[in-house]
Motif scaffolding. Structure first.
Motif, PDB file in Angstrom:
ATOM      1  N   MET A   1      12.855  -8.906  -5.228  1.00  0.00           N
ATOM      2  CA  MET A   1      11.867  -7.999  -4.705  1.00  0.00           C
ATOM      3  C   MET A   1      12.141  -6.569  -5.177  1.00  0.00           C
ATOM      4  N   GLU A   2      13.410  -6.276  -5.431  1.00  0.00           N
ATOM      5  CA  GLU A   2      13.732  -4.934  -5.920  1.00  0.00           C
ATOM      6  C   GLU A   2      13.063  -4.660  -7.256  1.00  0.00           C
ATOM      7  N   GLY A   3      12.869  -5.710  -8.040  1.00  0.00           N
ATOM      8  CA  GLY A   3      12.183  -5.563  -9.314  1.00  0.00           C
ATOM      9  C   GLY A   3      10.746  -5.095  -9.131  1.00  0.00           C
ATOM     10  N   LEU A   4      10.079  -5.598  -8.090  1.00  0.00           N
ATOM     11  CA  LEU A   4       8.706  -5.179  -7.806  1.00  0.00           C
ATOM     12  C   LEU A   4       8.656  -3.704  -7.420  1.00  0.00           C
ATOM     13  N   TYR A   5       9.622  -3.280  -6.613  1.00  0.00           N
ATOM     14  CA  TYR A   5       9.686  -1.860  -6.239  1.00  0.00           C
ATOM     15  C   TYR A   5       9.935  -0.989  -7.464  1.00  0.00           C
ATOM     16  N   SER A   6      10.857  -1.412  -8.316  1.00  0.00           N
ATOM     17  CA  SER A   6      11.147  -0.645  -9.531  1.00  0.00           C
ATOM     18  C   SER A   6       9.937  -0.607 -10.455  1.00  0.00           C
ATOM     19  N   PHE A   7       9.240  -1.734 -10.567  1.00  0.00           N
ATOM     20  CA  PHE A   7       8.043  -1.788 -11.406  1.00  0.00           C
ATOM     21  C   PHE A   7       6.972  -0.844 -10.871  1.00  0.00           C
ATOM     22  N   LYS A   8       6.805  -0.790  -9.561  1.00  0.00           N
ATOM     23  CA  LYS A   8       5.817   0.102  -8.963  1.00  0.00           C
ATOM     24  C   LYS A   8       6.133   1.556  -9.274  1.00  0.00           C
ATOM     25  N   VAL A   9       7.393   1.939  -9.119  1.00  0.00           N
ATOM     26  CA  VAL A   9       7.792   3.317  -9.413  1.00  0.00           C
ATOM     27  C   VAL A   9       7.567   3.616 -10.894  1.00  0.00           C
ATOM     28  N   LEU A  10       7.893   2.665 -11.762  1.00  0.00           N
ATOM     29  CA  LEU A  10       7.690   2.853 -13.190  1.00  0.00           C
ATOM     30  C   LEU A  10       6.205   3.007 -13.521  1.00  0.00           C
ATOM     31  N   VAL A  11       5.366   2.192 -12.901  1.00  0.00           N
ATOM     32  CA  VAL A  11       3.917   2.282 -13.132  1.00  0.00           C
ATOM     33  C   VAL A  11       3.389   3.643 -12.692  1.00  0.00           C
ATOM     34  N   ILE A  12       3.851   4.123 -11.550  1.00  0.00           N
ATOM     35  CA  ILE A  12       3.390   5.428 -11.058  1.00  0.00           C
ATOM     36  C   ILE A  12       3.830   6.547 -11.991  1.00  0.00           C
ATOM     37  N   LEU A  13       5.098   6.542 -12.399  1.00  0.00           N
ATOM     38  CA  LEU A  13       5.600   7.616 -13.263  1.00  0.00           C
ATOM     39  C   LEU A  13       4.960   7.585 -14.645  1.00  0.00           C
ATOM     40  N   ASP A  58      15.086  -2.691   4.015  1.00  0.00           N
ATOM     41  CA  ASP A  58      15.765  -3.769   3.293  1.00  0.00           C
ATOM     42  C   ASP A  58      14.938  -4.074   2.047  1.00  0.00           C
ATOM     43  N   ARG A  59      15.497  -3.816   0.879  1.00  0.00           N
ATOM     44  CA  ARG A  59      14.722  -3.947  -0.356  1.00  0.00           C
ATOM     45  C   ARG A  59      14.550  -5.400  -0.812  1.00  0.00           C
ATOM     46  N   SER A  60      15.128  -6.337  -0.077  1.00  0.00           N
ATOM     47  CA  SER A  60      14.968  -7.738  -0.473  1.00  0.00           C
ATOM     48  C   SER A  60      13.664  -8.331   0.058  1.00  0.00           C
ATOM     49  N   ARG A  61      12.981  -7.629   0.952  1.00  0.00           N
ATOM     50  CA  ARG A  61      11.708  -8.090   1.499  1.00  0.00           C
ATOM     51  C   ARG A  61      10.597  -7.124   1.117  1.00  0.00           C
ATOM     52  N   PRO A  62       9.384  -7.614   0.958  1.00  0.00           N
ATOM     53  CA  PRO A  62       8.267  -6.709   0.642  1.00  0.00           C
ATOM     54  C   PRO A  62       7.816  -5.944   1.890  1.00  0.00           C
ATOM     55  N   TYR A  63       7.688  -4.659   1.765  1.00  0.00           N
ATOM     56  CA  TYR A  63       7.163  -3.796   2.821  1.00  0.00           C
ATOM     57  C   TYR A  63       5.923  -3.088   2.283  1.00  0.00           C
ATOM     58  N   PRO A  64       4.744  -3.567   2.632  1.00  0.00           N
ATOM     59  CA  PRO A  64       3.521  -2.975   2.077  1.00  0.00           C
ATOM     60  C   PRO A  64       3.206  -1.590   2.638  1.00  0.00           C
ATOM     61  N   ILE A 111       2.194 -11.496  -1.060  1.00  0.00           N
ATOM     62  CA  ILE A 111       3.542 -12.095  -1.114  1.00  0.00           C
ATOM     63  C   ILE A 111       4.038 -12.396   0.292  1.00  0.00           C
ATOM     64  N   LEU A 112       3.818 -11.468   1.219  1.00  0.00           N
ATOM     65  CA  LEU A 112       4.248 -11.692   2.593  1.00  0.00           C
ATOM     66  C   LEU A 112       3.544 -12.882   3.228  1.00  0.00           C
ATOM     67  N   LEU A 113       2.257 -13.037   2.963  1.00  0.00           N
ATOM     68  CA  LEU A 113       1.495 -14.119   3.569  1.00  0.00           C
ATOM     69  C   LEU A 113       1.926 -15.481   3.054  1.00  0.00           C
ATOM     70  N   PHE A 114       2.240 -15.569   1.782  1.00  0.00           N
ATOM     71  CA  PHE A 114       2.519 -16.878   1.201  1.00  0.00           C
ATOM     72  C   PHE A 114       4.009 -17.160   0.990  1.00  0.00           C
ATOM     73  N   ARG A 115       4.833 -16.172   1.191  1.00  0.00           N
ATOM     74  CA  ARG A 115       6.272 -16.387   0.998  1.00  0.00           C
ATOM     75  C   ARG A 115       6.952 -16.778   2.297  1.00  0.00           C
TER      76      ARG A 115
END
Length: 116
Positions: A1-13, A58-64, A111-115
């Motif tokens: 899940m940390e990869g998704l957070y990093s990808f989001k920050v990269l997309v924004i920057l 906790d960065r292991s879970r998605p927090y929308p 992800i939260l709904l189906f994971r």
């Protein structure tokens, strides 16, 4: 899940840099307007909860909630730019980044709904 957070920050920057190159945003900035103080205050008031969330979650879970709060910041920024420096077209960049943040919010909810 940390990869998704990093990808989001990269997309924004990267998105902010690329969109400013694609959309001719002009030279006028918010600091040249009489509402610049309120613009900064509003931006910081919206940014502080995100900073607290990033350090406490906790960065292991998605927090929308934090991509949603980022989209609120970009919407606020876009609105202020649209209202006071419309001819610069910076608001288009802010609104596109808000849409990207809302997309990540939807992805995290999915992800939260189906994971779990």
């Amino acid at each position: 899940m940390e990869g998704l957070y990093s990808f989001k920050v990269l997309v924004i920057l990267v998105g902010q840099w690329v969109l400013r190159k694609i959309i001719d945003v002009g030279e006028e900035e918010m600091r040249n307007t009489p509402v610049y103080k309120w613009y900064l205050l509003g931006s910081w008031a919206l940014l502080i909860p995100i900073l607290i969330l990033v350090w406490t979650m906790d960065r292991s879970r998605p927090y929308p909630i934090w991509p949603f709060l980022l989209s609120v910041i970009f919407c606020f920024r876009g609105y202020m730019e649209w209202k006071y420096i419309r001819e610069s077209r910076r608001h288009q960049v802010s609104f596109l980044l808000a849409a990207a943040s809302l997309t990540f919010t939807g992805l995290m909810i999915f992800i939260l709904l189906f994971r779990y």
